[in-house]
Design a protein around this motif. Structure first.
Motif, PDB file in Angstrom:
ATOM      1  N   ARG A  33      -0.788  71.070 -29.456  1.00 19.26           N
ATOM      2  CA  ARG A  33      -1.882  70.879 -30.404  1.00 19.26           C
ATOM      3  C   ARG A  33      -1.518  69.870 -31.467  1.00 19.26           C
ATOM      4  NH1 ARG A  33      -2.887  76.848 -29.776  1.00 19.26           N
ATOM      5  NH2 ARG A  33      -1.509  77.310 -31.504  1.00 19.26           N
ATOM      6  N   PRO A  34      -2.439  69.061 -31.972  1.00 24.34           N
ATOM      7  CA  PRO A  34      -3.773  68.878 -31.427  1.00 24.34           C
ATOM      8  C   PRO A  34      -3.720  67.955 -30.205  1.00 24.34           C
ATOM      9  CG  PRO A  34      -3.501  67.529 -33.388  1.00 24.34           C
ATOM     10  CD  PRO A  34      -2.208  68.255 -33.185  1.00 24.34           C
ATOM     11  N   PRO A  35      -4.619  68.136 -29.255  1.00 26.98           N
ATOM     12  CA  PRO A  35      -4.486  67.435 -27.970  1.00 26.98           C
ATOM     13  C   PRO A  35      -4.500  65.915 -28.063  1.00 26.98           C
ATOM     14  CG  PRO A  35      -6.608  68.543 -28.119  1.00 26.98           C
ATOM     15  CD  PRO A  35      -5.811  69.010 -29.275  1.00 26.98           C
ATOM     16  N   GLU A  36      -5.276  65.370 -29.007  1.00 21.87           N
ATOM     17  CA  GLU A  36      -5.352  63.906 -29.055  1.00 21.87           C
ATOM     18  C   GLU A  36      -4.070  63.286 -29.606  1.00 21.87           C
ATOM     19  OE1 GLU A  36      -7.554  65.851 -30.577  1.00 21.87           O
ATOM     20  OE2 GLU A  36      -7.553  65.467 -32.742  1.00 21.87           O
ATOM     21  N   VAL A  37      -3.217  64.095 -30.235  1.00 18.05           N
ATOM     22  CA  VAL A  37      -1.948  63.577 -30.752  1.00 18.05           C
ATOM     23  C   VAL A  37      -0.813  63.829 -29.763  1.00 18.05           C
ATOM     24  CG1 VAL A  37      -0.216  63.851 -32.558  1.00 18.05           C
ATOM     25  CG2 VAL A  37      -2.612  63.780 -33.164  1.00 18.05           C
ATOM     26  N   SER A  38      -0.712  65.060 -29.288  1.00 15.74           N
ATOM     27  CA  SER A  38       0.463  65.372 -28.476  1.00 15.74           C
ATOM     28  C   SER A  38       0.327  64.867 -27.045  1.00 15.74           C
ATOM     29  CB  SER A  38       0.728  66.882 -28.484  1.00 15.74           C
ATOM     30  OG  SER A  38       0.201  67.487 -27.340  1.00 15.74           O
ATOM     31  N   LYS A  39      -0.875  64.958 -26.486  1.00 14.73           N
ATOM     32  CA  LYS A  39      -1.142  64.462 -25.131  1.00 14.73           C
ATOM     33  C   LYS A  39      -0.127  64.985 -24.118  1.00 14.73           C
ATOM     34  CE  LYS A  39      -3.579  60.277 -26.388  1.00 14.73           C
ATOM     35  NZ  LYS A  39      -3.141  59.352 -27.403  1.00 14.73           N
ATOM     36  N   LEU A  40       0.381  66.171 -24.363  1.00 13.07           N
ATOM     37  CA  LEU A  40       1.404  66.686 -23.452  1.00 13.07           C
ATOM     38  C   LEU A  40       0.775  67.406 -22.276  1.00 13.07           C
ATOM     39  CD1 LEU A  40       4.499  67.104 -23.111  1.00 13.07           C
ATOM     40  CD2 LEU A  40       4.214  69.313 -24.186  1.00 13.07           C
ATOM     41  N   GLY A  84       6.837  52.642 -29.417  1.00 14.83           N
ATOM     42  CA  GLY A  84       7.742  53.142 -28.379  1.00 14.83           C
ATOM     43  C   GLY A  84       7.146  54.390 -27.741  1.00 14.83           C
ATOM     44  N   ASN A  85       7.798  54.902 -26.702  1.00 14.23           N
ATOM     45  CA  ASN A  85       7.323  56.121 -26.047  1.00 14.23           C
ATOM     46  C   ASN A  85       8.104  57.300 -26.562  1.00 14.23           C
ATOM     47  OD1 ASN A  85       5.500  54.850 -24.320  1.00 14.23           O
ATOM     48  ND2 ASN A  85       7.160  54.280 -22.948  1.00 14.23           N
ATOM     49  N   VAL A  86       7.394  58.252 -27.153  1.00 14.10           N
ATOM     50  CA  VAL A  86       8.070  59.467 -27.603  1.00 14.10           C
ATOM     51  C   VAL A  86       7.764  60.556 -26.583  1.00 14.10           C
ATOM     52  CG1 VAL A  86       8.103  61.265 -29.356  1.00 14.10           C
ATOM     53  CG2 VAL A  86       7.943  58.879 -30.017  1.00 14.10           C
ATOM     54  N   LYS A  87       8.794  61.091 -25.970  1.00 11.73           N
ATOM     55  CA  LYS A  87       8.557  62.075 -24.922  1.00 11.73           C
ATOM     56  C   LYS A  87       9.294  63.367 -25.201  1.00 11.73           C
ATOM     57  CE  LYS A  87       7.326  58.967 -21.395  1.00 11.73           C
ATOM     58  NZ  LYS A  87       7.369  58.616 -20.005  1.00 11.73           N
ATOM     59  N   HIS A  88       8.612  64.468 -24.943  1.00  8.70           N
ATOM     60  CA  HIS A  88       9.281  65.747 -25.031  1.00  8.70           C
ATOM     61  C   HIS A  88      10.071  65.957 -23.741  1.00  8.70           C
ATOM     62  CE1 HIS A  88       9.910  70.070 -25.423  1.00  8.70           C
ATOM     63  NE2 HIS A  88       9.760  69.842 -26.725  1.00  8.70           N
ATOM     64  N   ILE A  89      11.177  66.700 -23.829  1.00  4.45           N
ATOM     65  CA  ILE A  89      11.999  66.873 -22.618  1.00  4.45           C
ATOM     66  C   ILE A  89      11.223  67.553 -21.490  1.00  4.45           C
ATOM     67  CG2 ILE A  89      14.222  66.832 -23.786  1.00  4.45           C
ATOM     68  CD1 ILE A  89      14.132  69.968 -23.402  1.00  4.45           C
ATOM     69  N   HIS A 132       0.372  58.187 -34.218  1.00  2.94           N
ATOM     70  CA  HIS A 132      -1.090  58.295 -34.177  1.00  2.94           C
ATOM     71  C   HIS A 132      -1.710  57.825 -35.490  1.00  2.94           C
ATOM     72  CE1 HIS A 132      -4.898  60.120 -32.866  1.00  2.94           C
ATOM     73  NE2 HIS A 132      -5.024  60.573 -34.082  1.00  2.94           N
ATOM     74  N   ILE A 133      -1.178  58.326 -36.619  1.00  4.32           N
ATOM     75  CA  ILE A 133      -1.790  58.011 -37.912  1.00  4.32           C
ATOM     76  C   ILE A 133      -1.571  56.546 -38.276  1.00  4.32           C
ATOM     77  CG2 ILE A 133      -1.706  58.483 -40.389  1.00  4.32           C
ATOM     78  CD1 ILE A 133      -1.012  61.362 -39.701  1.00  4.32           C
ATOM     79  N   LEU A 134      -0.340  56.050 -38.086  1.00  3.39           N
ATOM     80  CA  LEU A 134      -0.077  54.676 -38.488  1.00  3.39           C
ATOM     81  C   LEU A 134      -0.792  53.672 -37.593  1.00  3.39           C
ATOM     82  CD1 LEU A 134       3.649  54.730 -39.625  1.00  3.39           C
ATOM     83  CD2 LEU A 134       1.579  55.097 -40.926  1.00  3.39           C
ATOM     84  N   ASN A 135      -1.106  54.091 -36.383  1.00  2.19           N
ATOM     85  CA  ASN A 135      -1.871  53.233 -35.486  1.00  2.19           C
ATOM     86  C   ASN A 135      -3.305  53.074 -35.976  1.00  2.19           C
ATOM     87  OD1 ASN A 135      -1.671  51.666 -33.285  1.00  2.19           O
ATOM     88  ND2 ASN A 135      -1.523  53.334 -31.814  1.00  2.19           N
ATOM     89  N   GLU A 136      -3.844  54.161 -36.525  1.00  4.52           N
ATOM     90  CA  GLU A 136      -5.260  54.157 -36.897  1.00  4.52           C
ATOM     91  C   GLU A 136      -5.496  53.749 -38.335  1.00  4.52           C
ATOM     92  OE1 GLU A 136      -7.048  57.485 -33.839  1.00  4.52           O
ATOM     93  OE2 GLU A 136      -7.173  57.822 -36.007  1.00  4.52           O
ATOM     94  N   ASN A 137      -4.566  54.044 -39.227  1.00  5.83           N
ATOM     95  CA  ASN A 137      -4.791  53.817 -40.649  1.00  5.83           C
ATOM     96  C   ASN A 137      -3.867  52.729 -41.151  1.00  5.83           C
ATOM     97  OD1 ASN A 137      -4.876  54.012 -43.490  1.00  5.83           O
ATOM     98  ND2 ASN A 137      -5.538  56.143 -43.340  1.00  5.83           N
ATOM     99  N   GLN A 138      -4.439  51.525 -41.316  1.00  4.34           N
ATOM    100  CA  GLN A 138      -3.614  50.384 -41.712  1.00  4.34           C
ATOM    101  C   GLN A 138      -3.107  50.505 -43.136  1.00  4.34           C
ATOM    102  OE1 GLN A 138      -2.466  48.276 -39.492  1.00  4.34           O
ATOM    103  NE2 GLN A 138      -3.616  49.606 -38.120  1.00  4.34           N
ATOM    104  N   LYS A 139      -3.904  51.166 -43.978  1.00  4.78           N
ATOM    105  CA  LYS A 139      -3.486  51.308 -45.379  1.00  4.78           C
ATOM    106  C   LYS A 139      -2.226  52.155 -45.444  1.00  4.78           C
ATOM    107  CE  LYS A 139      -5.151  52.866 -49.864  1.00  4.78           C
ATOM    108  NZ  LYS A 139      -6.028  53.812 -50.502  1.00  4.78           N
ATOM    109  N   LYS A 140      -2.217  53.258 -44.709  1.00  2.00           N
ATOM    110  CA  LYS A 140      -1.044  54.129 -44.731  1.00  2.00           C
ATOM    111  C   LYS A 140       0.145  53.400 -44.125  1.00  2.00           C
ATOM    112  CE  LYS A 140      -3.452  58.552 -44.744  1.00  2.00           C
ATOM    113  NZ  LYS A 140      -3.772  59.816 -44.106  1.00  2.00           N
TER     114      LYS A 140
END
Lengths: 665, 194, 295
Positions: free
Chosen positions: C160-167, C119-124, C95-103
């Protein structure tokens, strides 16, 4: 030969800080056709306008260019000034060297050069302007008021009392809106229905008001002074002329367990029903979706017991066309719900408060129905879950409002006051009860409002806690509220019997669709947009349509009534004349080159293009060409851009003028 | 420190610190209107001397010294409840991370040395082994914090259940991992990274 | 992801699963094997930094995760994670590296390579409930967990937070309930399923953990649960390892077995108790399971 006067305004410092106005004036003097060129500090001021008029007379000017702010600001001002000095107002143009130049550039030299070029362009344009006479249209002195809440009722009464006929259209079976649902109103604690029902009865009895309830606006055609409104009168299944309002049908109806929307689904009603006892009109409606007769074909009890024989199962919706000259929109508001919202909705619900699944977590209007003497509990504050009297009630402010995260960033204006009022109502009815209010600010600026609010804390013993609530959940038969007190700096937990949420005020569902039918603007929340936030708060940008009440923005009763009377006054101003003046910047068709393809008609957003038959002396049809109705045309120019044979042109914006302007650069 | 009178002026409000926190956390401190919802839902608020909303308030006033001198930021457990529920989408969890980092960098002895010690040992483990060596983490923590008897009874029980490894092999690619740490240190010493 | 309709993932266990949460690793592998889901362990994976890293050094945290994501991508574009903390860190990194090019540039310099964050990161949990699907999961159940009342504990980082985990919905999730219901169990409604247990303070401030975890256990008990299931090693540690201590401090008795979700689902799928590591649990679940006729 034209003698053009050019006046460059300093606009205080707004223009002169960036643009060298003396230089621009000097440059303009060299343009052929310009007889006089000067600069002045504030052209729109009284001395500025006097200068304008004086110069026109002394220098015998034929055209005027005022280089100043946007024409949207002062075009009218200057046109009126030149008219009084004897020049046709449409021979006066404004060159925008403020919004288009000094306000958006920083380099003085470049800005000055650009301002000079803008002025040169407008000089070329105004040279080719033609004198235009004002267009007048007749005005139908009848008004439509959409919405029968307090704002709609007030507007209707004001206009009708002035002697003009009013058509009042209300979606629900009765007028009254949300005010009829309230128990007592702030800041006086007047009984809401007691002050409102006389007005409702006035509406019903007024000779000049035609009341359509259980009806909606189906279609709007026409333009200011000349609207054709198609109203859909939904089928009540009851003949209003025969019904005496005796109420036997509602008593005998076997279907008694339908949640009553007026009682916020706490109380039940029958399938044939009157929403509340003081309804106007007192004629019942059959809810066909839940009526046994309409669902299965068996029952018919109401028809059997109706003395006058007013029940008519075959009644159909009626479409009625009413001509009106003005429209007042007063559709009111609805409350935000904390339910889970569907995917893609701009709003989110409050999962942390249970998404609306906890029965003892209610909203403000539901509390009003509990407190109201004519409500489902007869005025007793009782818990929806088990009917017990709550001893600890928590009120939570700003639910949905002021919350970017939930999609609503505005303040709903009325909640601080009504929550204080509700704590007072609760205290009056449950003497040993304790009310808590979680709040952020107290927005109580009106007359006597702050004193009212302080009363709730000082006299009525409500405990106000500055802090918000993070989570509400059910624990056995209590509702746990997890909040904080930021003044003390600690977490606060209350096991409440009842929780009342002050949810956000939003426009009614369907507000956007109605706006599209009317052709008026609305904002991202679907609140209707006023023409100017400060100076024209009750008018729409669309001529002839006015706004009143909460449909324009969250509002309490005093402001709704004030705005309704203001809208009515605007309507009466319109009706004070027999003819309405319209701007003559309209499109005109050159009939000898028009081929009758009607591409213009397809693209005209206002429906101003009509078909005109050209016949010879014997009456034989030669061809059909386009004709622009000057009363409807709003001068947008879309037709001119579309016409393939260049047969339609907008006055003041002809191709010849535009090309001349470009060549002047 | 907490009760000291605040003498506010453009000199005593360290706006640069606030901007740095905003840049590191990627959120706005000024959006907070002190509603207190974060503090209401924070599981650690009762253990903090400055509940979350007060930390943001001190930040808005540029009074970072009062924040970093205390323990409060070290008691944040990164549960993300505050950021999830904030009505103005202030990412408070990220602000806490930024404050902790700035405190860590200043190497100021915060009153809260247990949590800082735990963090330091955790990161050391990564640089040394690549993966966590829980036994070492717990044991060294106990020793260095002087709590020799902490969780003493738990240890043997975990060992019996096979939950505590006595030995940890270093990762095959431990040098790769060490290099990541080194590169970051270099970037910092050159001022390329915060 | 799919090879001839067969699900395959790069498996990132995380440090706990190779140590104190080894039964979570075992039960996950055994269950996924039985379900026909391929898990190939990422070679030379290393610690993601969990909470301590991002708490004091975000750049380090992002770099450690970015490098691991890179290693995973070489195995499979889809990564399976069992630990809630590792899951959260990987999702945050993306999430962060997608939005913040400097980081992103700084991280790429630190790992000396590109950051593969697409890639797709999925919880079991997602893999079981969505990729495999609840229907196929239910059809794999041989010994439904009938009569077992389960309290599903989500903890903090899964949703949590919902916009990151999207689970799942972060206030009213249902993914764990859906899975365990498909396995035949009954779920209870309880008040503390999203409340924090105290997480990594178990090392430095165990007193806090005792207080918070007690509230969770208390709520589960009051709701009439027979057991609690979790999908996070740290939550499990606090609820299970410290349960006896908590009972002592509060002078009460919970006797609530705490399972990893894959252990119970594995049991329902007919796998033997030894393979699921039930004997590694500190609060002995065997008496309860035997009483319910599930063992």
């Amino acid at each position: 030969m034209s003698r053009i006067g050019v006046f460059i305004c300093h606009c205080g410092e707004n223009i002169s800080r960036t643009v060298d106005v003396e230089k621009v004036a000097a440059n303009a003097a060299h343009i052929p056709g310009v007889a006089f060129s000067t600069d002045y500090k504030y052209m729109c001021s009284d001395p500025g306008q006097t200068l304008l008029k004086k110069t026109i007379r002394e220098e015998k000017l034929t055209h005027v260019v005022v280089a100043a702010c946007s024409p949207r600001m002062h075009e009218k001002t200057f046109r009126k000034a030149v008219e009084s000095a004897g020049i046709n107002p449409f021979l006066c143009e404004m060159a925008n060297i403020r919004e288009h130049c000094s306000w958006v550039h920083e380099d003085r030299d470049e800005a000055t050069q650009k301002a000079s070029e803008i002025v040169a362009m407008l000089v070329e344009r105004v040279k080719r302007n033609r004198s235009l006479p004002t267009i007048t249209v007749p005005v139908t002195k009848r008004s439509l008021v959409i919405g029968g809440g307090i704002a709609g009722i007030q507007a209707a009464l004001d206009i009708a009392d002035a002697g003009h006929e009013v058509i009042l259209v209300e979606r629900e079976p009765s007028i009254g809106g949300h005010m009829a649902q309230l128990s007592e109103t702030f800041p006086t604690l007047d009984c809401s229905q007691c002050i409102m029902t006389p007005k409702m009865v006035d509406v019903a009895n007024h000779p000049k008001i035609k009341l359509y309830t259980y009806s909606e606006v189906e279609q709007v055609e026409g333009y200011i002074g000349n609207f054709q409104i198609t109203i859909r009168k939904k089928a009540r299944s009851v003949d209003e002329d025969k019904c005496t309002g005796c109420g036997i049908c509602t008593t005998k109806c076997p279907q008694k367990k339908i949640p009553n929307k007026f009682d916020q689904n706490l109380g039940m009603r029958s399938a044939i029903y009157v929403p509340f006892p003081q309804a106007v009109p007192n004629t019942p409606v059959i809810d066909r979706e839940n009526c046994t007769m309409f669902k299965t074909g068996k029952c018919g009890v109401c028809q059997k017991v109706c003395g006058p024989g007013a029940i008519d199962y075959d009644q159909q919706d009626q479409l009625i066309v009413e001509p009106v000259g003005a429209i007042v929109v007063a559709t009111g508001f609805d409350l935000y719900t904390i339910d889970k919202k569907p995917e893609g909705s701009p709003y989110t619900g409050y999962g942390e408060f249970g998404y609306g699944t906890i029965p003892d977590v209610i909203d403000g209007l539901t509390f009003e129905r509990l407190a109201s003497a004519s409500g489902p509990t007869g005025g007793k504050i009782l818990r929806p879950s088990d009917g017990r009297e709550p001893k600890e009630v928590v009120f939570v402010q700003c639910v949905g409002s002021r919350s970017r995260e939930k999609g609503i960033s505005y303040c709903s204006k009325i909640c601080c006051m009504y929550t204080a009022k509700q704590t007072m109502l609760y205290h009056h009815k449950v003497h040993d009860g304790q009310a808590y209010v979680f709040f952020m600010d107290a927005r109580v600026p009106g007359k006597n409002y702050d004193e009212f609010w302080r009363r709730s804390i000082e006299d009525e013993e409500a405990v106000y806690i500055r802090g918000m609530v993070s989570r509400i959940y059910q624990k056995d038969d209590k509702v746990v509220v997890m909040g904080s007190d930021i003044s003390v700096g600690v977490q606060v937990e209350i096991e409440a019997d009842l929780v009342v949420l002050a949810t956000a005020v939003m426009p009614q569902p369907g507000a956007d669709l109605l706006a599209q039918k009317l052709g008026i603007s609305y904002d991202k929340y679907n609140f209707y947009s006023e023409a100017h936030a400060k100076l024209r708060p009750v008018e729409c940008a669309t001529a002839g349509i006015f706004l009143a009440g909460a449909c324009q923005g969250p509002k309490d009763i005093p402001d709704s009534v004030a705005q309704a009377s203001a809208a009515a006054a605007k309507v009466m101003t319109m009706f004070a004349k027999d003819q309405l003046e319209r701007e003559p910047i309209v499109a005109k068709v050159r009939e000898n080159t028009c081929v009758g393809c009607f591409a213009c008609k397809k693209v005209c957003p206002y429906g101003a293009i009509e078909e005109k038959e050209i016949r010879d002396r014997q009456g034989n049809l030669i061809r059909v060409v386009a004709y622009v109705n000057p009363g409807v045309c709003a001068g947008c120019g879309t037709c001119q851009a579309t016409c393939p044979s260049k047969s339609i042109e907008l006055e003041g914006y002809t191709d010849e003028q535009i090309i001349a302007m470009i060549e002047a650069l | 420190m907490k009760k000291k009178k605040m003498l506010l002026s453009s000199k005593t409000m360290d706006v640069d610190f606030v901007r740095k926190v905003e840049e590191l956390s990627g959120t706005s401190v000024r959006r907070c209107f002190q509603c207190g919802k974060c503090s209401a839902g924070c599981p650690m608020a009762t253990f903090m001397e400055h509940p979350p909303n007060r930390i943001v308030r001190l930040l808005q006033l540029g009074q970072w010294q009062r924040i970093l001198a205390g323990r409060s930021i070290w008691y944040c457990v990164s549960c993300e409840t505050c950021s999830t529920r904030c009505p103005n989408k202030v990412d408070l969890a990220a602000i806490m991370d930024a404050l902790r980092k700035l405190s860590w960098d200043k190497k100021e002895p915060s009153k809260e040395h247990y949590v800082q010690l735990a963090n330091r040992l955790f990161l050391e483990n990564i640089e040394t082994y690549g993966r966590q060596f829980e036994m070492r983490l717990a044991a060294v923590f106990n020793i260095k914090s002087g709590q020799f008897l902490k969780d003493l009874m738990l240890g043997p029980k975990l060992l019996c259940k096979g939950k505590l490894k006595m030995h940890q092999d270093k990762n095959r690619n431990i040098h790769e991992i060490e290099k990541i740490f080194q590169r970051i240190r270099e970037m910092r010493s050159k001022g390329e990274a915060e | 992801m799919t090879q001839d309709n067969h699900l395959n993932y790069a498996y990132y266990p995380g440090c706990s699963l190779h140590a104190s949460a080894s039964e979570y690793d075992r039960s996950t592998r055994e269950l996924f094997n039985a379900l026909g889901i391929g898990l190939e362990e990422v070679p030379d994976w290393f610690c993601c930094g969990a909470t301590p890293a991002h708490n004091v050094d975000e750049l380090l945290s992002l770099s450690l995760c970015a490098k691991n994501l890179d290693l995973a991508k070489q195995v499979n574009n889809d990564m399976a994670v069992a630990c809630a903390s590792c899951f959260s860190r990987m999702k945050f990194t993306q999430h962060i590296l997608n939005e913040n090019q400097k980081k992103r540039r700084l991280v790429e310099k630190a790992i000396d390579g590109p950051a593969h964050i697409d890639g797709n990161v999925k919880h079991i949990l997602e893999i079981m409930a969505r990729d495999l699907g609840l229907e196929r999961l239910a059809s794999a159940v041989k010994k439904p967990l009938s009569g077992l009342k389960v309290a599903c504990y989500y903890g903090c980082l899964l949703t949590r937070p919902p916009e990151v985990s999207k689970l799942d919905d972060c206030e009213a999730p249902s993914i764990m309930e859906d899975i365990i219901s498909a396995a035949g169990a009954e779920t209870v409604q309880w008040t503390h399923r999203m409340e924090c247990c105290g997480a990594n303070f178990t090392l430095s401030r165990p007193g806090i953990v005792v207080q918070l975890t007690n509230a969770v256990l208390n709520s589960a008990k009051r709701a009439g649960a027979d057991c609690i299931i979790v999908a996070c090693p740290l939550c499990h540690g606090n609820l299970d390892m410290r349960q006896e201590e908590i009972e002592g401090v509060y002078n009460t008795s919970y006797a609530l077995p705490v399972f990893y979700i894959t252990q119970l689902v594995g049991l329902a799928a007919g796998l033997p108790a030894e393979k699921l590591g039930l004997d590694s649990l500190m609060v002995d679940p065997l008496p309860m399971l035997k009483k319910k006729g599930l063992l």
